[in-house]
Design a protein around this motif. Sequence first.
Motif, mmCIF file in Angstrom:
data_model
loop_
_atom_site.group_PDB
_atom_site.id
_atom_site.type_symbol
_atom_site.label_atom_id
_atom_site.label_comp_id
_atom_site.label_asym_id
_atom_site.label_seq_id
_atom_site.Cartn_x
_atom_site.Cartn_y
_atom_site.Cartn_z
ATOM 1 N N UNK A 51 0.810 -1.220 0.000
ATOM 2 C CA UNK A 51 0.000 0.000 0.000
ATOM 3 C C UNK A 51 0.843 1.270 0.000
ATOM 4 N N UNK A 52 2.168 1.101 -0.049
ATOM 5 C CA UNK A 52 3.047 2.255 -0.180
ATOM 6 C C UNK A 52 3.517 2.868 1.129
ATOM 7 N N UNK A 53 3.360 2.147 2.240
ATOM 8 C CA UNK A 53 3.785 2.669 3.545
ATOM 9 C C UNK A 53 5.055 1.974 4.020
ATOM 10 N N UNK A 54 5.761 2.649 4.926
ATOM 11 C CA UNK A 54 7.014 2.101 5.437
ATOM 12 C C UNK A 54 6.837 1.629 6.876
ATOM 13 N N UNK A 55 7.473 0.503 7.182
ATOM 14 C CA UNK A 55 7.321 -0.080 8.521
ATOM 15 C C UNK A 55 7.904 0.824 9.613
ATOM 16 N N UNK A 56 8.839 1.686 9.248
ATOM 17 C CA UNK A 56 9.424 2.583 10.255
ATOM 18 C C UNK A 56 8.378 3.557 10.812
ATOM 19 N N UNK A 57 7.257 3.707 10.084
ATOM 20 C CA UNK A 57 6.199 4.612 10.534
ATOM 21 C C UNK A 57 5.113 3.917 11.347
ATOM 22 N N UNK A 58 5.314 2.616 11.606
ATOM 23 C CA UNK A 58 4.347 1.892 12.430
ATOM 24 C C UNK A 58 4.559 2.281 13.892
ATOM 25 N N UNK A 59 3.615 3.059 14.411
ATOM 26 C CA UNK A 59 3.788 3.610 15.762
ATOM 27 C C UNK A 59 3.064 2.779 16.821
ATOM 28 N N UNK A 60 1.862 2.291 16.479
ATOM 29 C CA UNK A 60 1.052 1.568 17.467
ATOM 30 C C UNK A 60 0.541 0.238 16.928
ATOM 31 N N UNK A 61 0.301 -0.687 17.842
ATOM 32 C CA UNK A 61 -0.514 -1.870 17.542
ATOM 33 C C UNK A 61 -1.617 -1.911 18.598
ATOM 34 N N UNK A 62 -2.853 -1.952 18.119
ATOM 35 C CA UNK A 62 -3.989 -2.093 19.032
ATOM 36 C C UNK A 62 -4.478 -3.532 18.951
ATOM 37 N N UNK A 83 10.072 -0.028 19.066
ATOM 38 C CA UNK A 83 9.488 1.266 19.435
ATOM 39 C C UNK A 83 7.953 1.244 19.430
ATOM 40 N N UNK A 84 7.365 0.187 18.921
ATOM 41 C CA UNK A 84 5.906 0.146 18.784
ATOM 42 C C UNK A 84 5.233 0.199 20.153
ATOM 43 N N UNK A 85 4.197 1.048 20.235
ATOM 44 C CA UNK A 85 3.379 1.182 21.438
ATOM 45 C C UNK A 85 2.202 0.196 21.326
ATOM 46 N N UNK A 86 2.129 -0.745 22.261
ATOM 47 C CA UNK A 86 1.079 -1.767 22.197
ATOM 48 C C UNK A 86 -0.071 -1.376 23.122
ATOM 49 N N UNK A 87 -1.256 -1.325 22.539
ATOM 50 C CA UNK A 87 -2.455 -0.850 23.237
ATOM 51 C C UNK A 87 -3.475 -1.985 23.335
ATOM 52 N N UNK A 147 -10.391 8.210 24.543
ATOM 53 C CA UNK A 147 -10.065 8.733 23.209
ATOM 54 C C UNK A 147 -8.560 8.558 22.995
ATOM 55 N N UNK A 148 -8.209 7.878 21.921
ATOM 56 C CA UNK A 148 -6.796 7.603 21.621
ATOM 57 C C UNK A 148 -6.469 8.091 20.206
ATOM 58 N N UNK A 149 -5.215 7.917 19.803
ATOM 59 C CA UNK A 149 -4.737 8.350 18.484
ATOM 60 C C UNK A 149 -5.088 9.827 18.257
#
Length: 228
Positions: A51-62, A83-87, A147-149
């Motif tokens: 989809x054209x995105x880079x894994x370095x920009x993955x900030x969160x996993x919910x 660095x991923x924030x797990x929610x 409220x998140x994100x």
Amino acid sequence: MKILELPIEFEFNGQKNYIYPSLIVSNNELTLVDTGYTNFLILIENEILKNGYEMKNLKNIIITHYDDDHIGSLHDFKEKYPWINIIASEIESKYISGEMKSERLVQAEEMLENMPKEEIEFGKWFIQQLKNLKHIPIDEKVHDGDMILDNKCRVVATPGHTSGHISLYIPSLKSVITGDAAVHKNYELVVANPHFCLNVEKAQQSLRNIKNLKAETYYCYHGGKFTL
């Protein structure tokens, strides 16, 4: 902000199957919702990259809930992208982290005692799959109404399938990411496999609650996107 459906194709018992994790894109920051079975990291990565995105920009996993098809690759993601924030919800976090034995494992062990002979082998395999899951601590524990994100996404408690299951409501997109609070089947939203629901009445109420949000699009992990 937008939501992308990530169709993940895999084979199970000789049959083709799909799951549909969601990717939330906001200001070039990526949030993945649920991680598939164990060893699905590369399948999900490929869809994100496609989809054209880079894994370095993955900030969160919910994580919507602790079942093995939702947290199977969570440990691998955190190991590769520390660095991923797990929610997850506070209730689910104790099962995901291994502080408590998961409700699903308790359920599976109880069901094994009364299983017909021809199903026992599968029952034992399923229990082993649950025991093999790698536990991981949750970075951010959330509750109903949070409220998140950047305050763009509301956590909706949707118990029933599991006790701490959550769904996500994004008002600006009139969209709900359902997890297993709803599945898209025969052109309607229904309760996920009642046989596995820990509380069917609560699951039915949770389904009513997310339908009452009057969203236009429901992103279902099983069955894919449902648009009104």
